[in-house]
Motif scaffolding. Sequence first.
Motif, mmCIF file in Angstrom:
data_model
loop_
_atom_site.group_PDB
_atom_site.id
_atom_site.type_symbol
_atom_site.label_atom_id
_atom_site.label_comp_id
_atom_site.label_asym_id
_atom_site.label_seq_id
_atom_site.Cartn_x
_atom_site.Cartn_y
_atom_site.Cartn_z
ATOM 1 N N TYR A 145 0.873 -1.177 0.000
ATOM 2 C CA TYR A 145 0.000 0.000 0.000
ATOM 3 C C TYR A 145 0.908 1.225 0.000
ATOM 4 C CZ TYR A 145 -3.403 3.461 1.616
ATOM 5 O OH TYR A 145 -4.208 4.563 1.733
ATOM 6 N N THR B 152 -6.705 1.755 6.830
ATOM 7 C CA THR B 152 -6.933 1.703 5.380
ATOM 8 C C THR B 152 -5.874 0.848 4.702
ATOM 9 O OG1 THR B 152 -7.954 3.887 5.412
ATOM 10 C CG2 THR B 152 -7.154 3.092 3.280
ATOM 11 N N ALA B 153 -4.619 1.031 5.074
ATOM 12 C CA ALA B 153 -3.524 0.261 4.482
ATOM 13 C C ALA B 153 -3.714 -1.235 4.737
ATOM 14 C CB ALA B 153 -2.183 0.734 5.037
ATOM 15 N N SER C 163 -6.375 5.935 11.129
ATOM 16 C CA SER C 163 -7.159 5.575 9.939
ATOM 17 C C SER C 163 -6.273 5.269 8.741
ATOM 18 C CB SER C 163 -8.160 6.685 9.600
ATOM 19 O OG SER C 163 -7.477 7.866 9.231
ATOM 20 N N GLN C 164 -5.105 5.900 8.656
ATOM 21 C CA GLN C 164 -4.170 5.615 7.558
ATOM 22 C C GLN C 164 -3.701 4.162 7.635
ATOM 23 O OE1 GLN C 164 -3.020 8.132 5.247
ATOM 24 N NE2 GLN C 164 -2.138 6.463 4.104
ATOM 25 N N TYR D 263 1.453 5.343 0.329
ATOM 26 C CA TYR D 263 0.838 6.484 1.002
ATOM 27 C C TYR D 263 1.817 7.660 1.000
ATOM 28 C CZ TYR D 263 3.580 5.000 5.055
ATOM 29 O OH TYR D 263 4.602 4.652 5.883
ATOM 30 N N LEU E 137 1.929 6.472 9.484
ATOM 31 C CA LEU E 137 1.149 5.244 9.306
ATOM 32 C C LEU E 137 0.538 4.841 10.651
ATOM 33 C CD1 LEU E 137 0.346 3.340 7.072
ATOM 34 C CD2 LEU E 137 2.304 1.920 7.621
ATOM 35 N N ASN F 4 2.534 11.683 5.625
ATOM 36 C CA ASN F 4 1.592 11.066 6.570
ATOM 37 C C ASN F 4 2.293 10.035 7.450
ATOM 38 O OD1 ASN F 4 -0.240 12.525 5.099
ATOM 39 N ND2 ASN F 4 -1.474 10.785 4.456
#
Length: 167
Positions: free
Chosen positions: A131, A146-147, A142-143, A133, A139, A137
Amino acid sequence: MKYIKYIILPVLFFAFNSCSVYNFTGTGKIDAKTFQVNYFQNNAELIEPGIERTFTQALQNLIQNQTNLSLTNSGGDLVYEGEIVDYRVSPMTATADQKAAQNRLTISVMVRFTNKNKEEDDFEKRFSFFYDYPGTNQLVGSQLTTALDVIFERITQDIFNASLAKW
């Protein structure tokens, strides 16, 4: 006209009989009634707490949702076991001032699949996905969720395809 029933009956028989050989998930006819997903330990060098439970549940849910198999804790006809062997964050692209513009989270899982009714289907195989990103950002939160959702959806579908769909 009286011979039409001799034509229609065999056609209907073959039509309904063929429906049991293939279904919409591509699994075909499975010669098992139960499956078991053993807890996948996290043996990666970099540990993210809780991902082993999340992955184990994701694999269980996918198989339950795409088959008529019953989940069991022991003695399953189909057994999935293994471990998370890699959890890595790598910079993918850099900015002019040598900072990461984009990062990639990669997770790899080693899976041992056993089919007690058809031993030629058994395998031990590594599955991996990533993933990307933004480098700005972190990790977390929510990040990270999502990943993990994206990565585990792909890996579990690949495991399902290799073990049951044969794609």
